[in-house]
Design an enzyme around this catalytic site. Structure first.
Site, PDB file in Angstrom:
ATOM      1  N   GLN A  93       0.853  -1.178  -0.138  1.00 52.67           N
ATOM      2  CA  GLN A  93      -0.158  -0.196  -0.077  1.00 52.67           C
ATOM      3  C   GLN A  93       1.160   1.268  -0.147  1.00 52.67           C
ATOM      4  OE1 GLN A  93      -3.540  -0.576   3.188  1.00 52.67           O
ATOM      5  NE2 GLN A  93      -1.869  -2.168   3.691  1.00 52.67           N
ATOM      6  N   HIS A 137      -1.437   1.554  -4.208  1.00 49.70           N
ATOM      7  CA  HIS A 137      -1.790   2.836  -3.983  1.00 49.70           C
ATOM      8  C   HIS A 137      -1.054   3.823  -4.841  1.00 49.70           C
ATOM      9  CE1 HIS A 137      -3.957   1.899  -0.063  1.00 49.70           C
ATOM     10  NE2 HIS A 137      -4.719   1.216  -1.024  1.00 49.70           N
TER      11      HIS A 137
END
Ligand code: BJW
Length: 245
Positions: A101, A119
Site C-alpha cells: 500500500q 496505492h
C-alpha cells in the site's frame, strides 16, 4: 524472538508466499506512517481529509504542497532490514508476490521484483483531468503545475479515498493470495479497503496467515500467528530462523 515450529516448517516448504505491507514497514526508514501525528505546517490537518479528490479540488495548492513535502522526505530515505528481508524471501521461494500500500518505492530499492503498488507511487505525477502519467512539464509559478497536454492540474499518481485502484491490481493480488501457501500482513492498520480485504481471502481459504505489527489491529484476532514489534527487527530474525544454513 522465538517462532512457532509450525511457522518455520511451513516457510521452509512453502512454494508460494504473498506479503501485504503498509506504512509500518517503512517507519524504521524514517517515513512517517500515514496516521502518524502530523507536524509543523500540517499539524491541524487530518491526512484522511487531505488524501481525497475533494480536498484537491477545494485546495489544490495545499494538497500538492503536502505531497511535495512527503516526496522530499521519501527521496532521502533508504530501505531498512525489513525491506531487505522481504527481498531475501523472494529469492528463496518459487513464487512470491509483494502487494504494497506504500507509495515510497522502498521495496523496489531493496531489491524486491514482483511488486504491486496498489496505492500508486508518489514519485510519479499524473494529470488530474486526463488521468495519464506526465513525466515533464514547464516550470512556472503555477502550484500545482499545469499539464503540458491539456492545461489541467497535475497531481501525484497515488490512489486517494473514493478512487479506484489501478486496473487489475486488486484482482491479481487476491488471486495470488487465494493460491499461496503462506500469507503475511506487515505494518498495516488493516483499516483501508480493499487492501484490508486481502487477508480475509487467505483466511477464507485456510492459508497460514501471519501478522507482524507494532500494535494490535482489527486483523490480529483472526490470523494464525501474530508477532508484535518492529518489522525491521522481526523479519530478519524470521528469515534467519527459517532459512539459516
Ligand atoms: C509498525 C511499525 C513498525 C508502525 N513495524 N509495524 C466503509 C467501509 C469500508 C470501506 C469504505 C468505507 N467508507 C469508504 C470506504 C472505502 C475507502 C476506505 O477503505 N476507507 C476507510 C477509511 C474505511 N477505500 C477507498 O476509497 C479505496 N478505493 C475504493 O474503495 O474504491 C472503490 C470505490 C470507488 C469509488 C467509490 C466507492 C468505492 C481507495 C483507498 C486509497 C487509500 N489511499 C491512501 C493514500 C495514498 C496516498 C498517500 O499516502 O497520501 O493509502 S490512504 C492511506 O491508508 C494510504 C495507505 O496506504 C493506507 C493504509 O494505511 P496503512 O499502511 O495501514 O498505514 P497506517 O499509518 O494507518 O498504519 C501503520 C501501521 O503500521 C499501524 O498499524 C502501526 O501499528 C504499524 N507500525 N511502525 C511494524 N516499525
Amino acid at each position: 524472538m522465538s517462532f512457532p515450529e509450525e511457522v518455520i516448517r511451513k516457510l521452509q516448504t512453502a512454494e508460494r508466499i504473498v506479503v501485504l505491507t503498509g506504512a509500518g514497514i517503512s517507519a524504521e526508514s524514517g517515513v512517517p506512517t500515514f496516521r502518524d501525528a502530523q507536524s509543523g505546517l500540517w499539524a491541524n490537518y487530518d491526512p484522511e481529509e487531505l488524501a481525497t479528490p475533494q480536498a484537491f479540488r477545494r485546495n489544490p495548492r495545499m494538497v500538492w504542497e503536502w505531497y511535495m513535502m512527503r516526496r522530499e522526505i521519501i527521496k532521502k530515505v533508504k530501505p531498512n532490514p525489513g525491506h531487505f528481508a522481504l527481498a531475501g524471501i523472494e529469492k528463496r521461494v518459487t513464487r512470491f508476490l509483494l502487494v504494497t500500500q506504500n507509495i515510497d518505492n522502498l521495496h523496489r530499492l531493496a531489491g524486491s521484483e514482483n511488486v504491486i503498488e496498489i496505492h500508486g507511487n508518489i514519485q510519479r505525477t499524473k494529470c488530474f483531468d486526463e488521468d495519464v502519467v506526465i513525466d515533464t512539464w514547464d516550470t512556472t509559478d503555477d502550484v500545482p503545475p499545469r499539464c503540458p497536454r491539456c492545461g489541467g492540474m497535475l497531481r501525484p499518481d497515488v490512489v486517494w479515498f473514493g478512487e479506484m485502484l489501478p486496473s487489475g491490481a486488486f484482482e491479481k493480488s487476491a488471486e495470488a493470495v487465494r493460491n499461496c501457501d503462506v500469507f503475511f500482513s506487515i505494518g498495516t492498520s488493516s483499516l483501508v479497503y480493499p487492501a484490508a480485504a486481502l487477508p480475509y481471502e487467505a483466511l477464507n481459504n485456510r492459508i497460514l496467515s501471519i501478522e507482524i505489527n507494532a500494535e494490535a489491529t482489527p486483523l490480529t484476532v483472526h490470523v494464525d500467528h501474530h508477532f508484535r514489534g518492529p518489522a525491521g527487527e522481526i523479519l530478519p530474525q524470521l528469515v534467519a530462523a527459517a532459512w539459516r544454513a
